[in-house]
Each structure stands twice: as C-alpha cells, then as structure tokens.
Design a protein around this motif. Structure first.
Motif, PDB file in Angstrom:
ATOM      1  N   GLN A 448      74.091  30.105  60.517  1.00 50.64           N
ATOM      2  CA  GLN A 448      74.844  28.882  61.529  1.00 50.64           C
ATOM      3  C   GLN A 448      74.499  27.439  60.768  1.00 50.64           C
ATOM      4  O   GLN A 448      75.347  26.618  61.252  1.00 50.64           O
ATOM      5  CB  GLN A 448      73.504  28.898  62.527  1.00 50.64           C
ATOM      6  CG  GLN A 448      73.578  30.254  63.372  1.00 50.64           C
ATOM      7  CD  GLN A 448      72.434  31.169  62.889  1.00 50.64           C
ATOM      8  OE1 GLN A 448      72.066  31.099  61.824  1.00 50.64           O
ATOM      9  NE2 GLN A 448      71.816  31.920  63.982  1.00 50.64           N
ATOM     10  N   GLU A 449      73.727  27.338  59.567  1.00 50.05           N
ATOM     11  CA  GLU A 449      73.492  26.067  58.912  1.00 50.05           C
ATOM     12  C   GLU A 449      74.533  25.848  57.833  1.00 50.05           C
ATOM     13  O   GLU A 449      75.460  24.724  57.794  1.00 50.05           O
ATOM     14  CB  GLU A 449      72.248  25.825  58.383  1.00 50.05           C
ATOM     15  CG  GLU A 449      71.207  26.010  59.456  1.00 50.05           C
ATOM     16  CD  GLU A 449      69.855  25.966  58.679  1.00 50.05           C
ATOM     17  OE1 GLU A 449      68.967  24.879  58.943  1.00 50.05           O
ATOM     18  OE2 GLU A 449      69.334  27.119  58.336  1.00 50.05           O
ATOM     19  N   PHE A 450      74.730  26.949  56.955  1.00 54.84           N
ATOM     20  CA  PHE A 450      75.659  26.545  55.826  1.00 54.84           C
ATOM     21  C   PHE A 450      77.234  26.658  56.036  1.00 54.84           C
ATOM     22  O   PHE A 450      77.847  26.319  55.211  1.00 54.84           O
ATOM     23  CB  PHE A 450      75.048  27.411  54.391  1.00 54.84           C
ATOM     24  CG  PHE A 450      75.300  28.828  54.660  1.00 54.84           C
ATOM     25  CD1 PHE A 450      76.709  29.406  54.512  1.00 54.84           C
ATOM     26  CD2 PHE A 450      74.347  29.771  55.019  1.00 54.84           C
ATOM     27  CE1 PHE A 450      76.852  30.827  54.762  1.00 54.84           C
ATOM     28  CE2 PHE A 450      74.672  31.357  55.021  1.00 54.84           C
ATOM     29  CZ  PHE A 450      75.859  31.543  54.833  1.00 54.84           C
ATOM     30  N   MET A 451      77.395  27.421  57.195  1.00 51.33           N
ATOM     31  CA  MET A 451      79.008  27.461  57.492  1.00 51.33           C
ATOM     32  C   MET A 451      79.315  26.149  57.703  1.00 51.33           C
ATOM     33  O   MET A 451      80.764  26.029  57.264  1.00 51.33           O
ATOM     34  CB  MET A 451      79.080  28.434  58.594  1.00 51.33           C
ATOM     35  CG  MET A 451      78.984  29.726  58.227  1.00 51.33           C
ATOM     36  SD  MET A 451      80.065  30.592  57.109  1.00 51.33           S
ATOM     37  CE  MET A 451      81.541  30.317  57.910  1.00 51.33           C
ATOM     38  N   GLN A 452      78.669  25.066  58.074  1.00 45.75           N
ATOM     39  CA  GLN A 452      79.316  23.894  58.460  1.00 45.75           C
ATOM     40  C   GLN A 452      79.156  23.000  57.102  1.00 45.75           C
ATOM     41  O   GLN A 452      79.688  21.638  57.237  1.00 45.75           O
ATOM     42  CB  GLN A 452      78.727  23.166  59.604  1.00 45.75           C
ATOM     43  CG  GLN A 452      78.721  23.770  60.988  1.00 45.75           C
ATOM     44  CD  GLN A 452      78.010  23.229  61.885  1.00 45.75           C
ATOM     45  OE1 GLN A 452      77.548  22.067  62.036  1.00 45.75           O
ATOM     46  NE2 GLN A 452      77.611  23.850  63.082  1.00 45.75           N
ATOM     47  N   THR A 453      78.309  23.188  56.438  1.00 41.42           N
ATOM     48  CA  THR A 453      78.104  22.445  54.934  1.00 41.42           C
ATOM     49  C   THR A 453      78.264  23.236  53.838  1.00 41.42           C
ATOM     50  O   THR A 453      77.834  22.633  52.611  1.00 41.42           O
ATOM     51  CB  THR A 453      76.439  22.124  54.909  1.00 41.42           C
ATOM     52  OG1 THR A 453      75.570  23.288  55.192  1.00 41.42           O
ATOM     53  CG2 THR A 453      76.052  21.290  56.376  1.00 41.42           C
ATOM     54  N   ILE A 454      79.223  24.237  53.833  1.00 37.45           N
ATOM     55  CA  ILE A 454      79.496  25.019  52.635  1.00 37.45           C
ATOM     56  C   ILE A 454      79.974  24.350  51.624  1.00 37.45           C
ATOM     57  O   ILE A 454      79.829  24.753  50.388  1.00 37.45           O
ATOM     58  CB  ILE A 454      80.529  25.712  53.350  1.00 37.45           C
ATOM     59  CG1 ILE A 454      80.370  27.431  52.373  1.00 37.45           C
ATOM     60  CG2 ILE A 454      82.037  25.507  53.305  1.00 37.45           C
ATOM     61  CD1 ILE A 454      81.100  28.645  53.055  1.00 37.45           C
ATOM     62  N   ASP A 455      80.576  23.204  51.783  1.00 38.88           N
ATOM     63  CA  ASP A 455      81.095  22.536  50.444  1.00 38.88           C
ATOM     64  C   ASP A 455      80.601  20.937  50.397  1.00 38.88           C
ATOM     65  O   ASP A 455      81.356  20.007  49.894  1.00 38.88           O
ATOM     66  CB  ASP A 455      82.556  22.368  50.287  1.00 38.88           C
ATOM     67  CG  ASP A 455      83.278  21.786  51.728  1.00 38.88           C
ATOM     68  OD1 ASP A 455      82.545  21.555  52.714  1.00 38.88           O
ATOM     69  OD2 ASP A 455      84.372  21.636  51.742  1.00 38.88           O
ATOM     70  N   LYS A 456      79.628  20.810  51.022  1.00 38.78           N
ATOM     71  CA  LYS A 456      79.192  19.388  51.239  1.00 38.78           C
ATOM     72  C   LYS A 456      77.522  19.181  50.798  1.00 38.78           C
ATOM     73  O   LYS A 456      76.890  18.386  51.429  1.00 38.78           O
ATOM     74  CB  LYS A 456      79.181  18.879  52.523  1.00 38.78           C
ATOM     75  CG  LYS A 456      80.691  18.842  53.227  1.00 38.78           C
ATOM     76  CD  LYS A 456      80.623  18.411  54.616  1.00 38.78           C
ATOM     77  CE  LYS A 456      82.241  18.502  54.933  1.00 38.78           C
ATOM     78  NZ  LYS A 456      83.009  19.498  55.164  1.00 38.78           N
ATOM     79  N   PHE A 457      77.103  19.841  49.890  1.00 38.82           N
ATOM     80  CA  PHE A 457      75.652  19.662  49.453  1.00 38.82           C
ATOM     81  C   PHE A 457      75.235  18.837  48.061  1.00 38.82           C
ATOM     82  O   PHE A 457      76.346  18.800  47.402  1.00 38.82           O
ATOM     83  CB  PHE A 457      75.134  21.061  49.050  1.00 38.82           C
ATOM     84  CG  PHE A 457      74.810  21.982  50.226  1.00 38.82           C
ATOM     85  CD1 PHE A 457      73.503  21.857  50.747  1.00 38.82           C
ATOM     86  CD2 PHE A 457      75.662  22.936  50.837  1.00 38.82           C
ATOM     87  CE1 PHE A 457      73.216  22.415  52.004  1.00 38.82           C
ATOM     88  CE2 PHE A 457      75.081  23.586  51.753  1.00 38.82           C
ATOM     89  CZ  PHE A 457      74.107  23.505  52.423  1.00 38.82           C
ATOM     90  N   THR A 458      74.390  18.061  48.286  1.00 37.35           N
ATOM     91  CA  THR A 458      74.008  17.275  47.035  1.00 37.35           C
ATOM     92  C   THR A 458      72.586  17.402  46.804  1.00 37.35           C
ATOM     93  O   THR A 458      71.645  17.778  47.747  1.00 37.35           O
ATOM     94  CB  THR A 458      74.135  15.944  47.199  1.00 37.35           C
ATOM     95  OG1 THR A 458      75.728  15.594  47.822  1.00 37.35           O
ATOM     96  CG2 THR A 458      73.805  14.943  46.317  1.00 37.35           C
ATOM     97  N   VAL A 459      72.242  17.540  45.296  1.00 28.71           N
ATOM     98  CA  VAL A 459      70.911  17.551  45.120  1.00 28.71           C
ATOM     99  C   VAL A 459      70.511  16.213  44.612  1.00 28.71           C
ATOM    100  O   VAL A 459      71.198  15.634  43.793  1.00 28.71           O
ATOM    101  CB  VAL A 459      70.423  18.489  44.155  1.00 28.71           C
ATOM    102  CG1 VAL A 459      71.156  18.293  42.721  1.00 28.71           C
ATOM    103  CG2 VAL A 459      68.931  18.448  43.611  1.00 28.71           C
ATOM    104  N   THR A 460      69.373  15.383  45.101  1.00 31.65           N
ATOM    105  CA  THR A 460      69.208  14.075  44.505  1.00 31.65           C
ATOM    106  C   THR A 460      67.606  14.164  44.030  1.00 31.65           C
ATOM    107  O   THR A 460      66.673  14.884  44.200  1.00 31.65           O
ATOM    108  CB  THR A 460      69.184  13.216  45.899  1.00 31.65           C
ATOM    109  OG1 THR A 460      68.100  13.557  46.688  1.00 31.65           O
ATOM    110  CG2 THR A 460      70.465  13.095  46.382  1.00 31.65           C
ATOM    111  N   ILE A 461      67.483  13.162  43.067  1.00 28.59           N
ATOM    112  CA  ILE A 461      66.177  12.957  42.489  1.00 28.59           C
ATOM    113  C   ILE A 461      65.730  11.608  42.505  1.00 28.59           C
ATOM    114  O   ILE A 461      66.687  10.765  41.989  1.00 28.59           O
ATOM    115  CB  ILE A 461      66.348  13.575  40.976  1.00 28.59           C
ATOM    116  CG1 ILE A 461      66.724  15.015  41.074  1.00 28.59           C
ATOM    117  CG2 ILE A 461      64.837  13.440  40.304  1.00 28.59           C
ATOM    118  CD1 ILE A 461      67.233  15.513  39.572  1.00 28.59           C
TER     119      ILE A 461
END
Length: 532
Positions: A448-461
């Motif tokens: 339910q979560e990753f289907m909407q954000t499937i190509d919009k992730f970012t890892v930040t440090i």
C-alpha cells in the motif's frame, strides 16, 4: 626650421598654418591639450568607468563616447547612484546596500506603474529582499471582512541574526509606508528559522524501486546443460528438447521465447510484463519433452530477470538434475516375460485395418513449479492495478571512513533517513544501529505504501558534527522470490559532508548533580519558572 616627428610633439600641429608648423615650441605645447582632449593612446580604450585608480586615463573625447556606461545602474560607480536616482525621482536610503540601490534604480520606473496595488507592494519588497540576500518570499493577505482597508504583510527571511532582523524590519516598514494607499493600515510579520539544526550539511541520493506498473518488464530464462555423457550436439539438442513456460498451467500468451545457444548449454528466455504476473500470482511452471532418440541426462536452471533502480538483476529460482527418456523407446521383455526399458509396445492387431504408424509427438515431464514474488492477500489497489509483491525491506548502511578517530558521540551526530516525494516527510525508521564506524537503518514498506512511491525514494545523510565527514552509503532491498529471501544492492555512493559550526547545532542543555547547566545552547521548558 623643419619640425621632426617625435613622440614629444603633438599631432595637432599639422592643423596649424604652415609657418607655425615649423615652431617646435608650439608643437610641444599642443601636446598638453591633446592629452586632455584626445588622449595619447593610438587605439581607443574599452568601455570603462574612470576612477582615481584608473591607469592610462583616456581623453575627454573618449570619455564622452563612453558616457552611456555611467547611465547603466549596474555598472556606474556608487558615487553616481544618487545622481541616477534623481533622474527617476527615487530617494535612496543610506542604509541600503549598493546592490539594492542599483536594483531599485533599474526597476523603479516599472514599479511606479504598480504603485498602490497589492502586486506592486509584493514586487517591490521582493526586489529589496532578493538583492539584500534574504530571499524573496513575500505574502500579502487582504481578505478581512470585518477590517476594511486592513492588510497583513508576511516576509520570510533566511537569516535569524537579531541585528539583521530588526534592520530588515525597519527598512521593510519604511517601504510599505511609502507604497501603501494612504487610507490603509497594516501589520508586518517576519518569519525566520527559529530553530536551525544545520546549514544544509547533508547529501541526498535518489533511487527507484521498479518502474511504473505499465512499464515494468521481467523475463524467465530456462537453461539446459547436458552432462558429458550426452553425444548429441548442442544445436541439435536445442531443436529436439522441447521446453514450455506456463503460468497457472496454461501457456503464456503471446509465447515467443528467445533461444540462446552457447558451447555447453542452451536457453530459452521469455519476456513478461506486469499483466503476466498479475494473472499468475499462484506461480509458473516449466515442462520438458525429450524428442531425441536417446536418453538425456543434464541439469535444469530457471532464473528470473527484473530491474531495480534501472539496473538488471537475476535470481535463480530452481536448479535440479533431469533424466529424460526419449519420446519413442521400444519396450522389450526379459526371460520372465517382464516388460522392461521402454515406453512403447507394438501389438499385432487380429482385425485387418488400414495400415499406418503414428509416433508420439511429445511426452511431457511433470511440471517444475516455482513462485516469483510473494503476493499480498488483498491485491486490489485501484482499477486495473494489482499488487504482485507483499512487502519490501530496506536497509541503508553508512560507513564512515573519515575522520580517522570515530567514536559513539560522532556517530550520534549523523542522521540517516529515507525520504519519499509523495508523503512530503521523512520516513522515520523504528531502529538505528550504530556500531564501530557503521550506521544502519531499516524500514519495511508494504505494497500500500511503496506502490505510490515506487520511483520517488531518496536516502539522505546529515552531519551535525563540527568535523568534516566522509564515507560510503549503500541501500539494499530485500524481498521474497520463490519463497526465499533475496537481497539486492540498489545504490552505492561515496559522500563528503562539511563541518557544521556549533552555533548552528541544536544542543539541549543539561544540568549536573549540583543543578548547574554544564552543556548545550538551548533550554526546553514547560513552565514560566526560570532556570538558574
């Protein structure tokens, strides 16, 4: 006496009467006038502003030719700015920076046309803030039913220095008083960052999971590797050993596998799309048929190919030996008249009939079944979209390589987060593991979560240390494929983070055993009592 040409003789003497051209004194005297009026350079200088430090000052003629430079507010010296401002009926404040003065002179004629309007007030305040280096965000609210002729001005500044705050407030108020209609009254609100953890000492790396459902591609590859005891050439074997890939016991449509032949094995590779996986959530299977005239002994390997973060990965779904009898093998009897070693028996028919013989085309093996992803129990998300994966487990691993000395305090001042562009906030991780020089965060995302954000992730440090930090970040995704957990590295980057001044780091104060504040620059309280 004839006058000889010399650098100490003015060129103006050639315009004198002939009798005076012979006078050396007059030719040298004219040199002073030539230097003032025309200059002594043979080539004209580039357009420039003349100051006390200018070398090789040109003559008046060249200065007049370049007078237009002095009329450009972006190039004219600051001493000329009041003069230019007078041309456009603009009064310059002494507390304005030079860049602000230039910007107002250049744009004031346009702003005069908007004077007394909401748009004009927003634009003139934006010009001031932008050229002062404080941003340019200005908002004006004028919809107050019970307060006619009233409006509110809200400015957003990027600097929280108190001295700068009050200076900007004073100037902004003066601008509003000058620009607003006479019958109106207002309030001024200035927003500043009241709590600032860092000065953007951070790095961010975007990544994708899968493509959008309509663009996702997969492939199943079936490879047959004969044992050395087989004497049939690979090219012939690829034509006579039949392979079929099925979904839910039915042939995939359309079925057009690619045949790949090398020296020791051959493969067929069938491309699949998102719809194929939707229609076969229960799994797929492969069946074989040995159409040669010899026993086949070898190995079967089935692989799944897919893309994560636009990089192709493969996963071995099944590996096992195979031993296949040929399609037609005549049985024979032993001494005890037992039928052995065969799959076909010929009988003589007592009744006469039309002669002929039809050999069996295929004898298929039992299905070699396998599952791709673990589907969720409730798959429907929206019309025409079905989830094919139950969940994904993320792990971000940050390894610190510099400075040389790394302790727990340093690691505690580094934060790692996963961010998505849909929800607009950082996905908080339930647990952060810090050990030696490594920071790990984990996050589980259900379909339910990753289907909407499937190509919009970012890892930040982010770095909160007063030290430069260098290291490497790795992001891994884990999911079940054919009921086995598989992990894939989807991002690996090195990074460098600059040090952050203690002034820009929020440090909560704490007291020692004697009740004295011994650490920090910020006090949090819930009542009006002061801390001693």
């Amino acid at each position: 006496m004839n006058v000889k040409k010399s650098e100490s003789i003015s060129t103006y003497h050639q315009y004198l009467p002939a009798i005076l051209q012979k006078d050396v004194f007059i030719a040298q005297l004219l040199l002073s006038f030539e230097k003032i009026l025309s200059g002594l350079s043979e080539t004209p200088n580039q357009e420039q502003i003349i100051t006390a430090k200018t070398q090789n000052i040109p003559g008046l003629e060249e200065i007049i030719d370049n007078i237009h430079v002095y009329l450009n507010p972006q190039h004219t010296p600051k001493e000329f700015l009041p003069w230019l401002a007078g041309w456009v009926a603009l009064s310059l404040r002494d507390d304005w920076e030079v860049e602000v003065k230039k910007a107002f002179i250049q744009q004031i004629v346009h702003l005069y046309g908007l004077r007394g309007t909401k748009a004009g007030l927003i634009e003139i305040l934006s010009v001031y803030l932008k050229n002062s280096g404080f941003g340019e965000k200005v908002e004006v609210f004028d919809q107050f039913d019970n307060l006619p002729n009233y409006f509110q001005v809200q400015l957003t500044l990027k600097d929280r220095d108190p001295d700068k705050y009050w200076r900007q407030a004073k100037i902004a108020k003066a601008i509003i008083d000058r620009e607003k209609p006479a019958q109106t009254f207002y309030s001024l609100k200035i927003l500043v960052p009241t709590m600032q953890l860092t000065q953007r000492s951070h790095v961010a790396y975007p990544f994708k999971l899968f493509a959008s459902p309509n663009n996702q591609t997969f492939a199943i590859e079936v490879t047959i590797t004969p044992n050395n005891i087989n004497s049939i050439p690979i090219n012939q074997l690829a034509n006579q050993l039949a392979i079929q890939i099925q979904g839910n016991s039915e042939l995939i449509t359309p079925y057009s596998p690619e045949i790949i032949i090398n020296n020791q094995s051959f493969s067929i590779k069938q491309n699949l799309n998102y719809q194929h996986l939707q229609e076969n959530l229960a799994g797929f299977n492969v069946i074989l048929s040995n159409r040669t005239d010899k026993q086949f002994v070898g190995n079967l390997t089935i692989k799944l190919y897919f893309l994560i973060n636009e990089v192709e990965y493969n996963n071995t779904l099944l590996e096992q030996p195979v031993n296949l009898s040929p399609v037609l093998k005549i049985c024979h009897q032993n001494d005890k008249r037992e039928i052995i070693a065969g799959n076909t028996i010929f009988y003589q028919n007592s009744q006469p009939q039309q002669s002929g013989m039809k050999l069996t085309e295929s004898i298929w093996t039992k299905p070699y079944s396998f599952l791709l992803f673990d589907p969720p129990k409730v798959q429907e998300l929206q019309p025409n979209i079905t989830a094919i994966i139950e969940k994904l487990d993320f792990e971000a691993i940050v390894e610190i390589t510099q400075p040389n000395t790394i302790n727990s305090d340093l690691l505690n001042q580094i934060t790692v987060r996963l961010q998505d562009d849909v929800s607009g906030f950082y996905l908080l991780t339930p647990e952060t593991l810090r050990e030696n020089n490594t920071i790990r965060i984990q996050r589980t995302l259900y379909y339910q979560e990753f289907m909407q954000t499937i190509d919009k992730f970012t890892v930040t440090i982010k770095n909160l240390n007063n030290l430069d930090i260098a290291g490497k970040v790795t992001v891994q995704a884990s999911l079940n494929i054919n009921q086995r957990l598989s992990t894939y590295k989807i991002l690996e980057q090195t990074f460098n983070l600059t040090a952050v001044s203690p002034y820009n780091i929020l440090q909560i104060c704490r007291k020692n055993e004697e009740g004295k504040i011994v650490f920090g620059n910020t006090i949090l309280g819930t009542n009006s009592q002061s801390l001693n």
